[in-house]
Design a protein around this motif. Structure first.
Motif, PDB file in Angstrom:
ATOM      1  N   LYS A  72      41.653  42.365  40.002  1.00  9.82           N
ATOM      2  CA  LYS A  72      42.472  42.476  39.157  1.00  9.82           C
ATOM      3  C   LYS A  72      42.067  41.734  37.693  1.00  9.82           C
ATOM      4  O   LYS A  72      42.284  40.476  37.417  1.00  9.82           O
TER       5      LYS A  72
ATOM      6  N   ILE B 242      38.275  49.033  35.362  1.00 11.53           N
ATOM      7  CA  ILE B 242      39.609  49.620  35.935  1.00 11.53           C
ATOM      8  C   ILE B 242      39.611  51.145  35.882  1.00 11.53           C
ATOM      9  O   ILE B 242      39.803  51.811  36.966  1.00 11.53           O
TER      10      ILE B 242
ATOM     11  N   GLN C 163      37.257  51.310  39.088  1.00 10.84           N
ATOM     12  CA  GLN C 163      38.122  51.195  40.240  1.00 10.84           C
ATOM     13  C   GLN C 163      38.889  52.280  40.687  1.00 10.84           C
ATOM     14  O   GLN C 163      38.880  52.763  41.772  1.00 10.84           O
TER      15      GLN C 163
ATOM     16  N   GLY D  60      43.640  51.930  31.669  1.00 10.40           N
ATOM     17  CA  GLY D  60      43.059  50.665  31.432  1.00 10.40           C
ATOM     18  C   GLY D  60      43.920  49.759  30.682  1.00 10.40           C
ATOM     19  O   GLY D  60      43.920  48.416  31.558  1.00 10.40           O
TER      20      GLY D  60
ATOM     21  N   THR E 286      46.959  48.915  32.911  1.00 15.14           N
ATOM     22  CA  THR E 286      46.846  47.846  34.078  1.00 15.14           C
ATOM     23  C   THR E 286      46.456  46.698  33.868  1.00 15.14           C
ATOM     24  O   THR E 286      46.655  45.641  34.216  1.00 15.14           O
ATOM     25  N   TYR E 287      45.471  46.419  32.798  1.00 13.61           N
ATOM     26  CA  TYR E 287      45.172  45.148  32.279  1.00 13.61           C
ATOM     27  C   TYR E 287      46.350  44.458  31.780  1.00 13.61           C
ATOM     28  O   TYR E 287      46.462  43.072  32.132  1.00 13.61           O
TER      29      TYR E 287
ATOM     30  N   ASN F  96      48.141  43.460  35.043  1.00 11.57           N
ATOM     31  CA  ASN F  96      47.556  42.498  35.891  1.00 11.57           C
ATOM     32  C   ASN F  96      47.795  41.107  35.387  1.00 11.57           C
ATOM     33  O   ASN F  96      47.895  40.129  36.021  1.00 11.57           O
TER      34      ASN F  96
END
Length: 198
Positions: A36, A97, A100, A152, A155-156, A159
């Protein structure tokens, strides 16, 4: 199968010093690592921390002694004042990400390649060429650096929220169930916890 939520920052020297020891511990116990990447500077502001440049001189001086000490102890090359720091860690996090999501490579190796590029190789991890070289080294398609920027970024940001909610206030930060471990020097404790000894 145990799960380790690993909150890490592409700009963190302590994440660099963690190397791939967490991956070794996870493999030993058959554990899954949820990587993460998050914005550590924003996390400091949210959790009572202070950005490195704004810290009291005593803390700055201690950091200047402790980081080279830890690097020497671990036998890792290290630059206390890398040529490209601070820099923008987000592009490398977005690429991570994307990797991932795509799969096919080694995420632990990628996290280490990115932090090593900054703290040992004097490279700017905000630069496309550096990010692509890290992706290639870890077995991912370098073109991932050019894709998934919106996902990205989302998600960043998510996180960061998850990190704050989980009680993470620094990096590296490891969460195993309800147990929290802060710092590369606590990887041994993660191992002992997974053995049922802590």
């Amino acid at each position: 199968m145990p799960t380790i939520d690993y909150y890490f920052a592409t700009l963190s020297p302590y994440c660099y010093l963690a190397g791939t020891r967490l991956e070794e511990v996870a493999a030993k116990h058959g554990a899954t690592i949820n990587y993460k990447p998050f914005d550590i500077i924003a996390a400091f502001g949210r959790t009572g921390g202070t950005a490195p440049a704004d810290r009291h001189p005593a803390r700055i001086e201690y950091r200047a002694q402790e980081l080279p000490r830890q690097a020497k102890k671990l036998g890792m090359p290290f630059n206390l004042k890398p040529a490209h720091w601070p820099t923008n860690g987000a592009p490398a996090a977005y690429a991570f990400i994307a990797a991932q999501e795509a799969g096919g490579g080694d995420l632990g190796a990628l996290a280490h390649a990115i932090t090593r590029a900054c703290w040992a190789e004097q490279k700017d991890i905000a630069e496309d060429a550096v990010i692509k070289a890290c992706l290639r080294e870890a077995g991912f398609d370098p073109a991932l650096a050019d894709s998934g920027l919106l996902v990205g970024a989302e998600t960043y940001a998510r996180n960061l929220e998850e990190a704050v909610e989980a009680g993470a206030f620094g990096a590296p930060f490891y969460v195993v169930g309800s147990e929290r471990f802060w710092g590369q020097d606590r990887i041994e404790d993660v191992d002992l916890h997974l053995q049922g000894k802590l």
